[in-house]
Structure formats: C-alpha cells, structure tokens
Design an enzyme around this catalytic site. Sequence first.
Site, PDB file in Angstrom:
ATOM      1  N   LYS A 121       0.714  -1.195   0.123  1.00  0.00           N
ATOM      2  CA  LYS A 121       0.148   0.159  -0.040  1.00  0.00           C
ATOM      3  C   LYS A 121       0.724   1.292   0.081  1.00  0.00           C
ATOM      4  O   LYS A 121       0.376   2.249  -0.669  1.00  0.00           O
ATOM      5  CB  LYS A 121      -0.998   0.118   1.272  1.00  0.00           C
ATOM      6  CG  LYS A 121      -2.029  -1.027   1.184  1.00  0.00           C
ATOM      7  CD  LYS A 121      -2.887  -1.110   2.354  1.00  0.00           C
ATOM      8  CE  LYS A 121      -4.002  -2.078   2.232  1.00  0.00           C
ATOM      9  NZ  LYS A 121      -4.793  -2.114   3.430  1.00  0.00           N
ATOM     10  N   LYS A 131      -6.213  -8.689  -6.589  1.00  0.00           N
ATOM     11  CA  LYS A 131      -7.666  -8.833  -5.816  1.00  0.00           C
ATOM     12  C   LYS A 131      -8.505  -8.002  -6.252  1.00  0.00           C
ATOM     13  O   LYS A 131      -8.257  -6.669  -6.578  1.00  0.00           O
ATOM     14  CB  LYS A 131      -7.223  -8.612  -4.318  1.00  0.00           C
ATOM     15  CG  LYS A 131      -8.310  -8.793  -3.370  1.00  0.00           C
ATOM     16  CD  LYS A 131      -7.730  -8.559  -1.862  1.00  0.00           C
ATOM     17  CE  LYS A 131      -8.860  -8.518  -0.900  1.00  0.00           C
ATOM     18  NZ  LYS A 131      -8.302  -8.165   0.348  1.00  0.00           N
ATOM     19  N   LYS A 147     -12.119  -2.057  -3.903  1.00  0.00           N
ATOM     20  CA  LYS A 147     -12.934  -0.998  -4.052  1.00  0.00           C
ATOM     21  C   LYS A 147     -12.191   0.251  -4.734  1.00  0.00           C
ATOM     22  O   LYS A 147     -12.756   1.183  -5.340  1.00  0.00           O
ATOM     23  CB  LYS A 147     -13.507  -0.496  -2.638  1.00  0.00           C
ATOM     24  CG  LYS A 147     -14.367  -1.602  -2.002  1.00  0.00           C
ATOM     25  CD  LYS A 147     -14.589  -1.034  -0.683  1.00  0.00           C
ATOM     26  CE  LYS A 147     -13.899  -1.722   0.400  1.00  0.00           C
ATOM     27  NZ  LYS A 147     -14.065  -1.296   1.850  1.00  0.00           N
TER      28      LYS A 147
END
Length: 354
Positions: free
Chosen positions: A115, A217, A220
């Site tokens: 991230k 994956k 959102k």
Amino acid sequence: MTEFKPLVFSGVQPTGNLHLGNYLGAIRKFVALQANNDCIYCVVDMHALTAQLVHEDMPNQTRSITAAFLAAGIDPEKHIVFNQSAVPAHAELAWIFNCVARIGWMNRMTQFKDKAGKDREQASLGLYAYPSLMAADILLYRATHVPVGDDQKQHLELTRDIAMKFNLDYMEHIRRTGYGIDITVGDEPVHAYFPMVEPLIDGPAPRVMSLRDGTKKMSKSDASDLSRINLLDDEENISKKIRKAKTDPDGLPSEIAGLAGRPEADNLVGIYAALADKSKADVLAEFGGQQFSVFKPALVDLAVHVLSPITTEMRRLMADPGHIDTVLRDGGARARARADVTMKQVRDIIGFLY
C-alpha cells in the site's frame, strides 16, 4: 474462567462501495458464523483514515457497511454491530500494543509495503501501525476466532505475536491479579490474559480477484468499475460486468488441475462455486468442456439470484438512516461495556492508576 470463551470478531472498512469480494470473503461468513457463535462485527472507521485521511461522507459510508451487514442477515440484537470509533478503548489498547510490538515485526508486514509503494517515507504512521490497531480491535474483546481473507492472515499472526509477548512479559502480573488462564502454546505452558486467536479461512473463493485481471484482488479502489461487482449493482450492471470479464480462449476444464496458469478462469469458477455453495470440482463437473459463452450467462443468473435480495434490502435500509444509527448506537453501548471490562483488567495488569 478455566478457558477462553469462544468469540468471533471481524470488521470492514467504510471506504468505497462494497463488492462481491467483500461479501464472499467476509460478510457471508459473518452471517454463517452467528448461528453457533457469539459474534461482534465492526465497521472499522478508524482504520479508514489509513487509506484516506479526509472522507467527504464518512457517516453514510459507515451506514452503507452497516446496511450490508443487516441486509445479508446479521442479527444486531443477538450479536453486536457497531462502529469502531464509538469505543475509545480501541485506540487505548492500540497504543499499549504499539509498545508491545517490535519494529522488526512491523517491517515484515507485506500489506504496508504494497500500500505504501515506493515512496514509503510519505506513508502515514497510521498505515504503518495499522496491524497493531487491528490486534487491539480483536483482543479488546478477547476474541478467539476471526474470519478473514487469506491476505489478512499475516496480520492475524502478528496479533498472536502481540498477545503472546504481552502474556509472557506480564505473566506474573496476570497471575497476581487473577485474570489469567492457563494455556499451552506449542509445548510451552503460559498463564495468559489474551487468547491465541485463530483465523477462519475457508470456502472455494476466500480471495475474489478482479474481473479484469485474475492476478489482482477485487478492490474498491480499482479505477475500473468493470473490475468488480458492487453490492448495489443492478441486474443490468452485473450482467454487463460478467459478460465483459476477462477470460482466455480455451473452454472450461473438467478437473481443477486444468485451471492452473489460468487465473481468470480460476476466479470465475471460484466465484460460481462460492455463490452456489459448491466446490470448484462440482462446478467443473457441470460445466467442464463448455465455453465461457455458456458459463458466463449461468454465472450471471446465479449472481443476480443471490445478490438481488441483498441489494434491495440495502437500498431499503439506507433510505432510513435513523434506524441504522439506532443499531450502531445500541451496538456501541454493548461493545463499550465489554471493552471497559478488558481495559480495567489490562490497566490493573500493567499497573496504571485510574
């Protein structure tokens, strides 16, 4: 107590639209687990700040997650549904765990590396310490089991490491206060205050991948809305996204081994299996040898059948925000009552005056 009371805890961040991966990987498990377990389910709004500091509509994002919980079948009267920030003890215990956890442990967390990307110096301290807060979320209620996707398993292992170090460092204090339980970790006897939490990872689609790239994956935050099926998508959008889902030119194999090296095919078969409560082998026994032109329409029909009632109920609940707020207030009060007991005992163990 002579053993830790079984308790299930998990949470979902209020960031962006919930999608099929959230439902299959988390929420549907939450619903199934409540039949035979004491469950606490949390909208982790404090964690949401690690993804994006300023949210224009945090209240309604929080309500949307809550609506999904309720629409999927979670019972907020028999179990606890609340938002994390309503219980300040999450932050208090997280600070204690920041002091328990070791820098080396945190440096091994692959999700932070993913991230934060290359510019880690600009990542927030909150993102770095995220797993410590997650450990506090779980252990604040002395939860014994957590339903998680396989991508969160490393964080759960860290939670166990934190619990173990606290138990060992404070073992004599725990014994003196009378709050502990004798357990065995491996071959080592430990007088523990916090349990060694276990992950619950199962099902044919524990990790649902993007419809546009089977190696990533479902997320959102993906720029392409075609990469995911949102829980609020209507039948037309579900159909369009599945029809446009990336595949390869070969037909479906008859055995699971034939899915090796075919991430998009494996993903769609896994989604069908999860929605139908079947194994991948069962799905391939039914569709093996057929082309995606046959399989995709069947997947559309199944997805619409399963998701449409949830979508309809979510929309109904979100039209009544007062009801959702009442559920969260009640759940927050019940969660605080449990958390207060834990924090009183933790303060006693540490030696804080209060």
